[in-house]
Structures are given as structure tokens and as C-alpha cells.
Design an enzyme around this catalytic site. Sequence first.
Site, short mmCIF file in Angstrom:
data_model
loop_
_atom_site.label_atom_id
_atom_site.label_comp_id
_atom_site.label_asym_id
_atom_site.label_seq_id
_atom_site.Cartn_x
_atom_site.Cartn_y
_atom_site.Cartn_z
N GLY A 104 0.82 -1.23 0.00
CA GLY A 104 0.00 0.00 0.00
C GLY A 104 0.84 1.26 0.00
O GLY A 104 2.06 1.22 0.10
N GLY A 140 6.78 7.58 6.50
CA GLY A 140 5.89 8.23 5.55
C GLY A 140 6.49 9.45 4.86
O GLY A 140 5.80 10.19 4.16
N ARG A 197 2.93 14.03 -7.64
CA ARG A 197 2.93 13.25 -8.88
C ARG A 197 1.54 13.29 -9.49
O ARG A 197 0.54 13.41 -8.77
CB ARG A 197 3.28 11.78 -8.59
CG ARG A 197 4.46 11.61 -7.67
CD ARG A 197 4.98 10.20 -7.73
NE ARG A 197 4.17 9.22 -7.02
CZ ARG A 197 4.60 7.97 -6.80
NH1 ARG A 197 5.78 7.58 -7.24
NH2 ARG A 197 3.83 7.12 -6.15
N ASP A 279 4.52 -4.20 -7.22
CA ASP A 279 3.83 -3.00 -6.71
C ASP A 279 4.35 -1.76 -7.41
O ASP A 279 3.81 -0.67 -7.23
CB ASP A 279 4.01 -2.85 -5.20
CG ASP A 279 5.47 -2.95 -4.76
OD1 ASP A 279 6.13 -3.93 -5.13
OD2 ASP A 279 5.95 -2.03 -4.08
P1 AMP Z 1 9.09 1.09 -2.93
O1 AMP Z 1 9.92 -0.15 -3.17
O2 AMP Z 1 9.90 2.33 -2.68
O3 AMP Z 1 8.09 1.30 -4.00
O4 AMP Z 1 8.32 0.88 -1.56
C1 AMP Z 1 7.70 -0.32 -1.18
C2 AMP Z 1 6.69 -0.05 -0.09
O5 AMP Z 1 7.30 0.57 1.04
C3 AMP Z 1 5.53 0.82 -0.48
O6 AMP Z 1 4.40 0.31 0.16
C4 AMP Z 1 5.93 2.16 0.05
O7 AMP Z 1 4.83 3.00 0.28
C5 AMP Z 1 6.61 1.79 1.36
N1 AMP Z 1 7.58 2.80 1.80
C6 AMP Z 1 8.76 3.10 1.25
N2 AMP Z 1 9.37 4.11 1.92
C7 AMP Z 1 8.54 4.46 2.94
C8 AMP Z 1 8.57 5.42 3.99
N3 AMP Z 1 9.60 6.25 4.15
N4 AMP Z 1 7.52 5.48 4.83
C9 AMP Z 1 6.47 4.66 4.69
N5 AMP Z 1 6.37 3.73 3.74
C10 AMP Z 1 7.39 3.62 2.86
MG MG Z 2 6.51 1.56 -4.76
#
Ligand code: AMP
Ligand code: MG
Length: 532
Positions: A104, A140, A197, A279
Amino acid sequence: MFDALTWDDRFVRGLPGDARSEVFPRQVPGAAWSPVRPTPVTAPRLRAWSPEVAGPLGLPASPSPAESDEIARVLSGNSVVEGMTPRADRYGGHQFGNWAGQLGDGRAIALGEVVDADGTNQTLQLKGAGPTPYSRSADGRAVLRSSVREFLCSEAMHHLGVPTTRALSLVTTGDQVVRDMFYDGHPAPESGAVVCRVAPSFTRFGTFELPASLGEEDLLRQLVDHTLTHDFPHLGTPRDDQHRRELMVDLFDEVCRRTASLMIDWMRVGFVHGVMNTDNLSILGLTIDYGPYGWLEPYDEGWTPNTTDRHMKRYRYGTQPIVAQWNLSRLGGAFHVLVGDATMLEASLGSYAATIEQELPRAWLAKLGIGVDGIVAEPDRRLVAELHEVLSSTEIDSTIFFRSLPDVATLDRTATDRSLVEPVLAASYAPDEITGDVLAGLAGWLRRWRDRLDVDDPRATMDAVNPKYVLRNYLAQLAIDAAEQDDDSLIAELHDTLRRPYDEQPGRERFAEKRPEWARERAGCSMLSCSS
Ligand code: AMP
Ligand code: MG
């Protein structure tokens, strides 16, 4: 300004949401989204703006200082205006080949959908606007370095003609965010930032995988119907279960085709996504989620910019089309839950493979100034394969190589090996290596290529598909270094240069130069982590 836009959140209106609005990490069964408000920041400041994204939404192309302040407030998440319906989307994903369950939007918050000048709904999404129910143990937030990279690269990709989510704004928050950049026990505070975005949809392969994996068939059906109705209206809206099965087969086929075309574009321009988890693949075939991505400098099929993947190199440049196929088969598996019969879904996967097999060599030939109608013949395939061998035999900058190649075409036919390679030496990171077998291999290939050309001067057709300006990793880093010192001029200049990547742009040649030696091993220039 923002309350005057035409807000129309079809995602929130049409799909089931989370009944709870408290923000703490949790599973959110049965919902497509959770209502969540951005967490306010201390001192939002607008640092970069895309007039060409703003205009069609009904926002000013060149905001006044007062408008910039308002933009910073709204696009940091500090002020939620009438019409907005802030939400975080729920999805799952396969990460590095393993099913990861619910992921998510952990740090992305969609403000809502704005109907643009063409009548298309565009979702405005803040990345780094604070925790959501999907944040798991993370904060976040996003840091300035990754936000500059996402802002510039989204726009660069668009102007290269590669489908992508767009970037409207870059706002710094005035708050610090702590990151351990290389996961090596050295956490440090960095500037926080939020990118807004924009895309018609942020739906991912994992959006369908999650309900399929949990037996949430009602939700899966609703997500499929929503996607068909709003994102693929030309395919039709399901009338009943049987009709839905048919349309899902068409939908899957179109996603396969769009993804194939995206992969070919990435390969053509030398883009390495770095985290092709399911994702991070868009149902619309857009480039999405710019993290530890990179641009190929020396041609190297085994290169990945992502330090987290340095041992497996699952997401290296050369495997991107194969990984996308694996991801598509995961999406096909999710669709299978409703379609029931795998035959047609498998046929689309087969067509994906066949498309890559035909169209990728065709794209390489186009880069070489050779247009091919119909099937790509064996000698042409060999020419492409030999090119890749030659480029891999020594360190050659692929972007510069393809821009200097037309100079070889116009040389005298009796040219020696040395004079034949002369025009492409500017692309070499190790010109001393270009002797002996390497020289003979390169010169031999250049001769075969020139003999195959059917025009005297292929420059115009080649320059139209071989960019001169790409967001070289070290250029992004220089823009970040300056931005950290409050100087946004390099962001602005790169943003502008990358608007016309195929043009010569006299005076801007410094942005088309080879990666300097100092950038070879520097963090941010040749290696990046997921920590952002
Ligand atoms: P990504 O590989 O960067 O697309 O991230 C994978 C998952 O980790 C997604 O669900 C992102 O929303 C979550 N995510 C990455 N960085 C953060 C962050 N700093 N705080 C909260 N969720 C994160
Ligand atoms: Mg992602």
C-alpha cells in the site's frame, strides 16, 4: 486556486474504502483505499514546478510569489481544500521475487482527482506527505535527494517519449528526515521534501494481486470494473460475469502490450528502474515509482544502480523485459481468479514474449538508422547482437556512442580501423583499451554497420531516437548537492534541458558529457539504495 479546480474522485466514490480513519499500521481487509490526511510540515517551500503539467489542470504556468506560497502549502499537504478526498491506496506486491502481502501507499497520499483540460481525470498524489495505515514501521516521509531525482526523471522520461507518471511540484518541508542511506549503521538527518505526482491512475499490478491472494473476490471484481470503465473505456464495461471474463482477457492483453512497449523504451534510452517489484508496475504501462533508478553510462547489461540488489542483480538493465514478463504472469495469476481459464491469459504472455523478441531488435536497428518493415531478418539480429558484444568489450558510453555514430557513416570508405573508430572514441571511458582485438572488433562492426545502411547520412533519423541529453546519474546528484545548499538553479536548468532531449541545444553540451571520473564510485552517482 486549488478549490477552483474540478475535483472528481472516482476512485473514492466508486470503490470500497477503509471504515477506520485512524492512522496506525494495520491490515485493511476488503478496502481499496484508506482515508488519511497529510501530516503538516514546518516550513513548506516550492522549489520546482512543471508548467506543462500545471496548465492543463487549471493551475498557473508561472505562479506569482503569493501563488507559490499557496502551492507550497497545498502540495506539502498542509492545507486540504474543498473538493479534495485524501486517501492512501491499498495494494500488495511481489518484492524481489517473493510475495510480500499487503504493502500500500506507505508515504503517498492522493489528494483527489482533477478533471484536466481534455476531460481526463488526473490523480494528484503527494509522495512523502506523512504516515498512512500502510507505512508499516516507516515514517511516511521522503528526502530531498530522492524527490529531486523523482521530479527531474519523471519529466525527462515524458519528454523522451516514454510513458510515465508526471511531476507537478517539488516542495521542501523545512523538516529533517533521518535516513541510513546505505543501511550500514550511519543514520543522518536530511532535508525532507514532497513531490506531487500526476497520473490518470496509480493502479499497480499489486493492486489486483492483493485481493486475489486473500480471496477478496468482490473487491477484485470492483477493481477490475473500475479500471475497465475509467482507465480502459475503449474495452467496455462488464455487463455480467461472462462479459467481465472476456473483457479481462482483453485488458490483460493490452497491459501486456503496453508493458512490452514500455520495456522497449527503457532499453532504447538506457533507463534502469532498479526496483521492478509488482507494486511498482503500472496497469497503464507508465514508468512509476522512481527510487534507486539509474541511467546506463558505460553499456553494461549486468548493471543495476540499486545497492540492495547488488548481489542478485535481479533488476539489472539487460533483464528488464524478462522481469516484466514474470511480473505480468503474476498479474495474470491474479486475473485468473476471476477469468477461470488460463488459456487466453497465457496466449497474451506468449505474445508479450514474441513482441519483445521482434520489437526489441527493431528498436536497436532504429537506433542504428536501419528501418525494418516486417520480420527482423537473421543478419540484422546478428548485427545487433554483435553490437552488444562490441559495446560490452570495453567501457563505452551508450548515449554518446549512438550520437557519434552518424559521423562514422560519412567517412571515406577506405578509412583505416583507427580513423573509423575515431568519431566514437569520445564515448570511451578507457580509450587506451581500444587497441588490438578490441579495436579490430569495433572497427569490424562499424564497417558491417556502414555496409548495411541504405542511406548516406542517417543522422536525422538516428538523432530522433537516440537522445543527446539524459538525466545522467551524476547530473542529478549535482542538482541535489546545489539544492541542499538552497540553490535550485541546476534543477531548473536540467529540467529545461531535458525538455528537448533529442535536440543539440548549443551551449548545453556540458550536460551531454561522459560521467566524470570522480562520479565513478560516488554514492548517488553510480550506486543508490532504496532508502529515500
Ligand atoms: P518502494 O519499493 O519504494 O516502491 O516501496 C515499497 C513499499 O514501502 C511501499 O508500500 C511504500 O509505500 C513503502 N515505503 C517506502 N518508503 C517508505 C517510507 N519512508 N515510509 C512509509 N512507507 C514507505
Ligand atoms: Mg513503490
